[in-house]
Scaffold this motif. Structure first.
Motif, PDB file in Angstrom:
ATOM      1  N   VAL A 374      40.582  33.214  53.589  1.00 25.31           N
ATOM      2  CA  VAL A 374      40.154  34.324  54.443  1.00 25.31           C
ATOM      3  C   VAL A 374      41.232  34.611  55.494  1.00 25.31           C
ATOM      4  N   ALA A 375      41.875  33.567  56.006  1.00 26.80           N
ATOM      5  CA  ALA A 375      42.879  33.763  57.051  1.00 26.80           C
ATOM      6  C   ALA A 375      44.163  34.384  56.510  1.00 26.80           C
ATOM      7  N   SER A 376      44.601  33.920  55.323  1.00 24.68           N
ATOM      8  CA  SER A 376      45.913  34.375  54.855  1.00 24.68           C
ATOM      9  C   SER A 376      45.829  35.485  53.813  1.00 24.68           C
ATOM     10  N   GLY A 377      44.647  35.711  53.244  1.00 25.47           N
ATOM     11  CA  GLY A 377      44.494  36.756  52.245  1.00 25.47           C
ATOM     12  C   GLY A 377      44.913  36.289  50.862  1.00 25.47           C
ATOM     13  N   LEU A 378      44.563  37.094  49.854  1.00 25.94           N
ATOM     14  CA  LEU A 378      44.887  36.758  48.465  1.00 25.94           C
ATOM     15  C   LEU A 378      45.372  37.998  47.746  1.00 25.94           C
ATOM     16  N   THR A 379      46.275  37.805  46.798  1.00 26.51           N
ATOM     17  CA  THR A 379      46.663  38.923  45.951  1.00 26.51           C
ATOM     18  C   THR A 379      45.492  39.255  45.027  1.00 26.51           C
ATOM     19  N   ARG A 380      45.611  40.385  44.348  1.00 29.68           N
ATOM     20  CA  ARG A 380      44.526  40.793  43.449  1.00 29.68           C
ATOM     21  C   ARG A 380      44.272  39.730  42.374  1.00 29.68           C
ATOM     22  N   ALA A 381      45.348  39.192  41.837  1.00 32.66           N
ATOM     23  CA  ALA A 381      45.180  38.189  40.772  1.00 32.66           C
ATOM     24  C   ALA A 381      44.573  36.903  41.325  1.00 32.66           C
ATOM     25  N   GLU A 382      45.043  36.508  42.513  1.00 33.98           N
ATOM     26  CA  GLU A 382      44.480  35.285  43.119  1.00 33.98           C
ATOM     27  C   GLU A 382      43.000  35.469  43.447  1.00 33.98           C
ATOM     28  N   LEU A 383      42.692  36.645  43.975  1.00 35.03           N
ATOM     29  CA  LEU A 383      41.304  36.920  44.336  1.00 35.03           C
ATOM     30  C   LEU A 383      40.422  36.937  43.080  1.00 35.03           C
ATOM     31  N   ASP A 384      40.923  37.587  42.059  1.00 32.95           N
ATOM     32  CA  ASP A 384      40.175  37.700  40.803  1.00 32.95           C
ATOM     33  C   ASP A 384      39.825  36.315  40.246  1.00 32.95           C
ATOM     34  N   ALA A 385      40.727  35.359  40.450  1.00 30.09           N
ATOM     35  CA  ALA A 385      40.524  34.023  39.884  1.00 30.09           C
ATOM     36  C   ALA A 385      39.771  33.088  40.818  1.00 30.09           C
ATOM     37  N   HIS A 386      39.504  33.551  42.044  1.00 25.92           N
ATOM     38  CA  HIS A 386      38.887  32.650  43.017  1.00 25.92           C
ATOM     39  C   HIS A 386      37.389  32.484  42.713  1.00 25.92           C
ATOM     40  N   PRO A 387      36.914  31.240  42.610  1.00 25.34           N
ATOM     41  CA  PRO A 387      35.521  31.048  42.175  1.00 25.34           C
ATOM     42  C   PRO A 387      34.477  31.562  43.156  1.00 25.34           C
ATOM     43  N   LEU A 388      34.780  31.566  44.458  1.00 26.42           N
ATOM     44  CA  LEU A 388      33.783  32.004  45.436  1.00 26.42           C
ATOM     45  C   LEU A 388      33.965  33.460  45.841  1.00 26.42           C
ATOM     46  N   LEU A 389      35.224  33.879  45.983  1.00 30.76           N
ATOM     47  CA  LEU A 389      35.486  35.217  46.522  1.00 30.76           C
ATOM     48  C   LEU A 389      35.729  36.251  45.435  1.00 30.76           C
ATOM     49  N   GLY A 390      36.220  35.810  44.287  1.00 32.04           N
ATOM     50  CA  GLY A 390      36.595  36.728  43.221  1.00 32.04           C
ATOM     51  C   GLY A 390      35.448  37.517  42.607  1.00 32.04           C
ATOM     52  N   PRO A 391      34.276  36.920  42.435  1.00 31.85           N
ATOM     53  CA  PRO A 391      33.199  37.658  41.763  1.00 31.85           C
ATOM     54  C   PRO A 391      32.811  38.959  42.444  1.00 31.85           C
ATOM     55  N   TYR A 392      33.122  39.120  43.745  1.00 35.07           N
ATOM     56  CA  TYR A 392      32.794  40.388  44.406  1.00 35.07           C
ATOM     57  C   TYR A 392      33.575  41.550  43.824  1.00 35.07           C
ATOM     58  N   LEU A 393      34.728  41.249  43.188  1.00 37.52           N
ATOM     59  CA  LEU A 393      35.478  42.327  42.537  1.00 37.52           C
ATOM     60  C   LEU A 393      34.713  42.859  41.333  1.00 37.52           C
ATOM     61  N   ARG A 394      33.780  42.058  40.818  1.00 37.61           N
ATOM     62  CA  ARG A 394      33.067  42.452  39.595  1.00 37.61           C
ATOM     63  C   ARG A 394      31.691  43.034  39.878  1.00 37.61           C
TER      64      ARG A 394
END
Ligand code: FES
Ligand SMILES: [Fe+2]
Length: 456
Positions: A374-394
């Protein structure tokens, strides 16, 4: 198991009840600021009191008694002025402190306005923070409204999501210190709702519950997870007295009265770093349905699964009939803390976790399993693969019924379509809802296999 008397102590929230007096020592979120974009006056019921929340013509908020002190007219039919709210029956006007500031005819009859000076409506302070309106209904001096660190997070899309749940608040809050339910209520039940008989996710192996200044922290290990897992090293926060903090979102269970609870979710979804410095101009808020068009409980989304099990425990669950096990250790600790703290309050001591020092109320951190992301941010690919934060993209899997306008605002923020959004048919049949969940699970299959519904 508890006695009937102790169960009443935990569950009764009126102004003359010990728990009611205890909870009134804290600020509670009661509405979204965006609700006042197209209305100025809203009736609310909080802690068993019927009140009216308003935004006056100067943009200031107030919370006053539902009924006018003159002859009990309904103040929700009142209209706002530059300062405060005016009763629509005979025009008496009240400022946010509750003081009457205009009695049109009485002031003609008695220009000294003695009666007006002696008239006040019951009123409570309101503050705005993070797109929410917060009320304080306890004795003065009020503590500070906590300024949690997540409210300051950048490059994310926040939203406030409400629902009215027809059961007592305390069984909702017990869910905030109940790690094992994730495995069954969210993971395995979702599998069964999708028509699959398995496999079930690995069962919990180890739990720990520790108290800290702002509540409790629970930690858990499932299956073959080891003690370097973030769910063990950091865990989750049972936020005192009626909240839950999961790193990227809060939940609060605000008592409406003894048998109804306002569920409040405040969810922060990271925006991919490719979107540049994203600044959200406005935090939307919305109310989701709890039943579908056929009257059946919606079970397709995480919070709705919780709502269904809480309501199923009864309007005020009967704790004389329960059989607590090892998984309930945290619940026992939490109840004990409430009993002890209520006694301490009655002896004149300060309740747990209040913040009164302004120097300590800026960006207050809480343990978070995704603090660095949350502090440093994630690229689209990193976010997509993140188990807790990524599912919001879907999909917004948190709660059913997200309005199209909110979905679209989020899509503009993240710069892509929400892939699963059309899968959910909130007003469809239970079968459709289950199918929707299955479809989303399929869409989410790129994420790590456990948990099936994004785990918390
Ligand atoms: S009842 Fe409100 S002004 Fe008369
Ligand atoms: Fe849950």
């Amino acid at each position: 198991m508890l006695s009937e008397e102790k169960n009443r102590l935990l569950t009764e929230v009126g102004p003359d009840k010990p728990m009611g007096q205890y909870l009134r020592r804290y600020w509670h979120p009661i509405a979204g600021t965006s609700e006042f974009d197209d209305q100025a006056v809203k009736p609310v019921r909080i802690l068993g009191e019927d009140l009216v929340l308003y935004k006056d013509l100067s943009g200031n908020y107030g919370l006053v008694d539902r009924h006018c002190p003159h002859r009990n007219a309904d103040m929700s039919f009142g209209f706002v002025e530059k300062c405060g709210l005016r009763c629509s029956y005979h025009g008496w006007q009240y400022e946010a402190s509750g003081q009457c500031i205009h009695q049109p005819f009485e002031e003609v009859a008695d220009p000294s306005a003695r009666m007006r000076k002696n008239t006040a409506i019951k009123a409570y302070p309101v503050q705005e923070k993070a797109g929410l309106l917060w009320a304080y209904m306890g004795p003065q001096p009020a503590p500070l409204l906590p300024d949690w660190e997540l409210f300051h997070a950048k490059n994310g899309f926040a939203q406030a999501v409400f629902a009215e749940i027809p059961c007592n608040w305390f069984q909702c809050q017990e869910n905030s210190i109940d790690p094992v339910h994730f495995e069954w209520t969210h993971n395995n039940w979702t599998t069964r709702l999708a028509g699959e008989e398995g496999p079930y996710v690995p069962t919990h192996q180890k739990l720990a519950f520790d108290e800290f200044e702002h509540g409790f922290i629970y930690r858990r290990l499932r299956g073959s997870e080891t003690e370097d897992n973030v769910m063990w090293t950091t865990g989750r926060v049972t936020l005192w007295p009626n909240g839950f903090f999961l790193g990227h979102h809060f939940e609060w269970r605000v008592p409406i009265d003894d048998t109804h609870t306002l569920s409040v979710l405040w969810v922060f979804s990271l925006v991919p770093s490719e979107q540049g410095d994203y600044v959200q101009d406005k935090i939307p808020s919305w109310y989701g349905p709890v039943r579908d068009a056929d009257g059946r409980w919606i079970t397709s989304h995480v919070a709705n699964q919780d709502f269904a099990v809480w309501v199923g425990q009864g309007p005020i669950t009967d704790r004389t009939r329960e059989k607590l096990g090892q998984s309930d250790k945290g619940i026992v600790q939490m109840r004990r803390r409430f009993f002890e703290d209520i006694e301490a309050m009655q002896a004149g001591e300060e309740p747990k976790g209040l913040i009164r020092d302004p120097a300590k109320n800026h960006c207050v951190p809480l343990p978070s399993a995704c603090a660095s992301e949350v502090a440093s941010g994630l690229t689209r690919a990193e976010l997509d693969a993140h188990p807790l934060l990524g599912p919001y993209l879907r999909d917004f899997f948190g709660q059913a019924g997200q309005p199209r306008a909110v979905t679209e605002a989020y899509e503009r923020a993240i710069g892509q379509k929400v892939r699963g959004a059309t899968f959910f048919k909130v007003h469809g049949s239970g079968a459709e809802a289950a199918a929707g969940q299955a479809a989303t699970e399929a869409a989410a299959s790129a994420a790590p296999a456990m948990p099936a519904v994004p785990g918390r």
